[in-house]
Design a protein around this motif. Structure first.
Motif, PDB file in Angstrom:
ATOM      1  N   GLY A 186       0.868  -1.226  -0.212  1.00 38.20           N
ATOM      2  CA  GLY A 186       0.034   0.195  -0.048  1.00 38.20           C
ATOM      3  C   GLY A 186       0.740   1.350  -0.116  1.00 38.20           C
ATOM      4  O   GLY A 186       0.562   2.026   0.574  1.00 38.20           O
ATOM      5  N   LEU A 187       1.759   1.295  -0.788  1.00 39.44           N
ATOM      6  CA  LEU A 187       2.653   2.485  -1.006  1.00 39.44           C
ATOM      7  C   LEU A 187       1.958   3.410  -1.916  1.00 39.44           C
ATOM      8  O   LEU A 187       1.334   2.979  -3.013  1.00 39.44           O
ATOM      9  N   PRO A 188       2.151   4.512  -1.909  1.00 37.05           N
ATOM     10  CA  PRO A 188       1.722   5.572  -2.582  1.00 37.05           C
ATOM     11  C   PRO A 188       2.152   5.353  -4.125  1.00 37.05           C
ATOM     12  O   PRO A 188       3.340   5.250  -4.019  1.00 37.05           O
ATOM     13  N   ASP A 189       1.562   5.427  -5.141  1.00 42.33           N
ATOM     14  CA  ASP A 189       1.882   5.273  -6.454  1.00 42.33           C
ATOM     15  C   ASP A 189       2.514   6.561  -7.182  1.00 42.33           C
ATOM     16  O   ASP A 189       1.981   7.139  -8.104  1.00 42.33           O
ATOM     17  N   ARG A 190       3.738   7.182  -6.673  1.00 49.11           N
ATOM     18  CA  ARG A 190       4.156   8.168  -7.457  1.00 49.11           C
ATOM     19  C   ARG A 190       5.743   8.274  -7.277  1.00 49.11           C
ATOM     20  O   ARG A 190       6.308   7.604  -6.659  1.00 49.11           O
ATOM     21  N   PRO A 191       6.371   9.371  -8.279  1.00 51.84           N
ATOM     22  CA  PRO A 191       7.614   8.948  -8.199  1.00 51.84           C
ATOM     23  C   PRO A 191       8.383   9.368  -6.663  1.00 51.84           C
ATOM     24  O   PRO A 191       7.926   9.968  -6.015  1.00 51.84           O
ATOM     25  N   GLY A 192       9.677   8.691  -6.662  1.00 52.22           N
ATOM     26  CA  GLY A 192      10.387   8.820  -5.600  1.00 52.22           C
ATOM     27  C   GLY A 192      10.104   7.733  -4.477  1.00 52.22           C
ATOM     28  O   GLY A 192      10.833   7.976  -3.533  1.00 52.22           O
TER      29      GLY A 192
ATOM     30  N   ALA B 214      10.253   4.480  -4.617  1.00 52.80           N
ATOM     31  CA  ALA B 214      11.286   3.405  -4.628  1.00 52.80           C
ATOM     32  C   ALA B 214      12.477   3.930  -3.752  1.00 52.80           C
ATOM     33  O   ALA B 214      13.001   3.251  -3.127  1.00 52.80           O
ATOM     34  N   PHE B 215      12.743   5.001  -4.354  1.00 53.03           N
ATOM     35  CA  PHE B 215      14.230   5.909  -3.737  1.00 53.03           C
ATOM     36  C   PHE B 215      13.915   5.819  -2.536  1.00 53.03           C
ATOM     37  O   PHE B 215      14.983   5.584  -1.843  1.00 53.03           O
ATOM     38  N   GLN B 216      12.875   6.221  -1.627  1.00 56.63           N
ATOM     39  CA  GLN B 216      12.691   6.489  -0.284  1.00 56.63           C
ATOM     40  C   GLN B 216      12.997   5.102   0.436  1.00 56.63           C
ATOM     41  O   GLN B 216      13.753   5.083   1.267  1.00 56.63           O
ATOM     42  N   VAL B 217      12.261   3.885   0.118  1.00 57.65           N
ATOM     43  CA  VAL B 217      12.329   2.683   0.526  1.00 57.65           C
ATOM     44  C   VAL B 217      13.596   2.024   0.582  1.00 57.65           C
ATOM     45  O   VAL B 217      14.220   1.754   1.716  1.00 57.65           O
ATOM     46  N   PHE B 218      14.600   2.353  -0.710  1.00 55.71           N
ATOM     47  CA  PHE B 218      15.658   1.648  -0.746  1.00 55.71           C
ATOM     48  C   PHE B 218      16.835   2.685   0.090  1.00 55.71           C
ATOM     49  O   PHE B 218      17.725   2.049   0.270  1.00 55.71           O
ATOM     50  N   SER B 219      16.685   3.823   0.089  1.00 52.07           N
ATOM     51  CA  SER B 219      17.523   4.433   0.736  1.00 52.07           C
ATOM     52  C   SER B 219      17.359   4.136   2.303  1.00 52.07           C
ATOM     53  O   SER B 219      18.527   4.077   3.120  1.00 52.07           O
ATOM     54  N   GLN B 220      16.208   3.873   2.892  1.00 55.53           N
ATOM     55  CA  GLN B 220      16.251   3.491   4.232  1.00 55.53           C
ATOM     56  C   GLN B 220      16.873   2.138   4.419  1.00 55.53           C
ATOM     57  O   GLN B 220      17.362   1.771   5.601  1.00 55.53           O
ATOM     58  N   LEU B 221      16.436   1.242   3.393  1.00 54.60           N
ATOM     59  CA  LEU B 221      17.148  -0.163   3.628  1.00 54.60           C
ATOM     60  C   LEU B 221      18.618  -0.080   3.536  1.00 54.60           C
ATOM     61  O   LEU B 221      19.319  -0.574   4.131  1.00 54.60           O
ATOM     62  N   ALA B 222      19.126   0.841   2.682  1.00 56.04           N
ATOM     63  CA  ALA B 222      20.589   1.099   2.595  1.00 56.04           C
ATOM     64  C   ALA B 222      21.288   1.656   3.642  1.00 56.04           C
ATOM     65  O   ALA B 222      22.178   1.058   4.270  1.00 56.04           O
TER      66      ALA B 222
ATOM     67  N   LYS C  37       7.630   3.169   8.387  1.00 54.89           N
ATOM     68  CA  LYS C  37       6.256   2.934   7.532  1.00 54.89           C
ATOM     69  C   LYS C  37       5.628   4.301   7.086  1.00 54.89           C
ATOM     70  O   LYS C  37       4.888   4.466   6.389  1.00 54.89           O
ATOM     71  N   ASP C  38       5.429   5.259   8.263  1.00 53.63           N
ATOM     72  CA  ASP C  38       4.678   6.542   8.256  1.00 53.63           C
ATOM     73  C   ASP C  38       5.275   7.371   7.533  1.00 53.63           C
ATOM     74  O   ASP C  38       4.643   8.015   6.503  1.00 53.63           O
ATOM     75  N   LEU C  39       6.475   7.701   7.247  1.00 55.88           N
ATOM     76  CA  LEU C  39       7.402   8.137   6.568  1.00 55.88           C
ATOM     77  C   LEU C  39       7.107   8.042   4.978  1.00 55.88           C
ATOM     78  O   LEU C  39       6.957   8.719   4.121  1.00 55.88           O
ATOM     79  N   LEU C  40       7.094   6.787   4.828  1.00 58.97           N
ATOM     80  CA  LEU C  40       6.942   6.267   3.485  1.00 58.97           C
ATOM     81  C   LEU C  40       5.407   5.990   2.954  1.00 58.97           C
ATOM     82  O   LEU C  40       4.906   5.732   1.778  1.00 58.97           O
TER      83      LEU C  40
END
Ligand code: ADP
Ligand code: ASP
Ligand code: MG
Length: 401
Positions: free
Chosen positions: A267-273, A275-283, A324-327
């Motif tokens: 249930g992530l918002p479908d907009r640009p950026g 995936a970038f947010q998710v993977f920078s947190q994981l990194a 989760k909230d940030l994303l």
């Protein structure tokens, strides 16, 4: 007259009889006029037993102390093998990782070799000693003991072969070579006479534990001639090398990896950026992401699923729950009842239909595919763990080796 590096794994040195057998192989090689450097692993299940012993005392010990503990397994093996060789009347010396000059980084439990300071090794070889080196261990810049990750003795051996410019690095184990699938799971697996570094690297990275993946990476980088062979039977094994003869084989092998978990960010918002947010947190949390799957957006929402090594599933969940909230994600889900099954082969680049054949075999065995990932020379699928052995067998049968 040359220099030969020989490595013997845990099963090959598991008891007195097997150690005497190794002493015979080593001294036969020496008697033919070669310099011989030998790398050994801990006996039998010693490393697992030590891990259990630690858990009885502290379920969450520091990695530094774990490395001090685990390195003892290999130290037992080097001394026992040296004694067996002494008894046969040959000159021999055993060296721990640090005595042999293995300098690593400080990533305890999964350290990387920075360099081998080979002075002591050369002194012992000049004295015509057979040199027995403890695999899987080194020291960092603080003189603390480090270990190279499970299965890391293969990498110790290849690193020695590269540093000493050995003529060959022989990895002796409990099977007589590299097969098209784990011969303990697929009885009709076929032994390969040779395999390229690239294919072997994929197979090892995708779960075929016959060689530590970093050992293959290093062998390719330094052009080390590598051979996998049996310490039980005296016969040719599998050569791992740069270019191999052209043959019809579409794929070289099937492998499975149970050390994987799937995490879904739903249930992530479908907009640009996003995936970038998710993977920078994981990194930031130093999570090693393997397969990535993103769903098609619907009603402004999408899901992203990833796979991570089992050892990182808790940190991945923790990291994603924290942000989760940030994303703006709805929920984070974990599925750790999965395995990754892969096929590897340079031949698939120029042959259409390989993926279809693999998926058909899974379909006929009623095995559902949860994720797919591909590269030029491999196809991996994520499936239920309890079906993974069956999956390997049916895929292997479909390709008729
Ligand atoms: P060692 O203790 O000698 O390092 P390992 O247990 O690490 O031995 O590796 C050898 C094992 O790798 C074999 O017993 C076999 O079950 C397993 N294996 C998995 N995939 C393959 C493969 N494709 N070919 C050969 N062996 C494989
Ligand atoms: N003894 C170590 C292990 O079991 C290293 C090795 O066997 O290569 O992982
Ligand atoms: Mg091994």
């Amino acid at each position: 007259m040359g220099l030969v590096v020989q490595k013997f794994g845990g099963t090959s040195v598991k008891d007195a009889e097997r150690i005497k057998n190794v002493a015979k192989i080593v001294t036969d090689t020496y008697a033919k006029g070669n310099n011989v450097v030998v790398v050994v692993s801990a006996q039998g299940d010693t490393t697992d037993d030590l891990i259990e012993k630690a858990a009885e005392i502290n379920p969450n010990p520091s990695k530094r102390e774990m490395d001090v503990l685990l390195s003892t397994g290999e130290q037992i093996s080097i001394s026992l093998l040296a004694m067996a060789i002494e008894k046969l009347g040959y000159p021999v010396v055993s060296l721990t990782g640090w005595q042999a000059g293995f300098m690593t980084n400080s990533n305890y439990s999964n350290a990387r070799i920075r360099k081998i300071e080979s002075e002591r090794l050369h002194i012992e070889l000049d004295k015509k000693n057979i040199v027995i080196v403890a695999g899987f261990q080194g020291i960092n810049r603080y003189d603390d003991i480090t270990t190279l990750g499970r299965g890391g003795s293969d990498t110790s051996a290849v690193a020695l072969a590269a540093t000493l410019h050995a003529d060959i690095c022989q990895i002796y184990t409990d099977v007589d070579g590299v097969y098209t699938a784990d011969p303990r799971i697929v009885p009709n697996a076929v032994k390969l006479d040779e395999i390229s570094y690239d294919e072997m690297l994929e197979l090892a990275s995708l779960g075929a534990q016959v060689l530590h993946n970093r050992s293959v990476e290093m062998a390719k980088k330094y052009n080390v001639k590598l051979e996998v062979l049996s310490s039980y039977e005296n016969k040719p094994g599998t050569e791992v090398k740069e270019v191999i003869k052209v043959e019809k084989m579409l794929i070289k092998g099937v492998a499975k990896d149970d050390d994987v978990a799937r995490v879904a960010i739903v249930g992530l918002p479908d907009r640009p950026g996003v995936a970038f947010q998710v993977f920078s947190q994981l990194a930031k949390a130093k999570i090693n992401v393997d397969i990535i799957l993103q769903s098609i957006g619907r009603d402004g929402k999408k899901d992203i699923s990833i796979t991570v090594p089992t050892s990182q599933k808790d940190s991945a969940i923790e990291c994603l729950n924290e942000c989760k909230d940030l994303l703006n994600a709805e929920k984070i889900e974990l599925d750790d009842n999965v395995s990754k099954v892969s096929i590897v082969g340079a031949g698939m680049q120029s042959n259409p239909g390989v993926a279809a054949k693999m998926f058909e075999a899974l379909f006929e065995a009623d095995i559902n595919i949860k994720m797919i990932s591909t590269s030029e020379i491999k196809i991996s699928v994520l499936i239920d763990k309890d079906k993974s052995k069956k999956a390997i067998s049916v895929i292997h049968d479909a390709f008729e080796f």
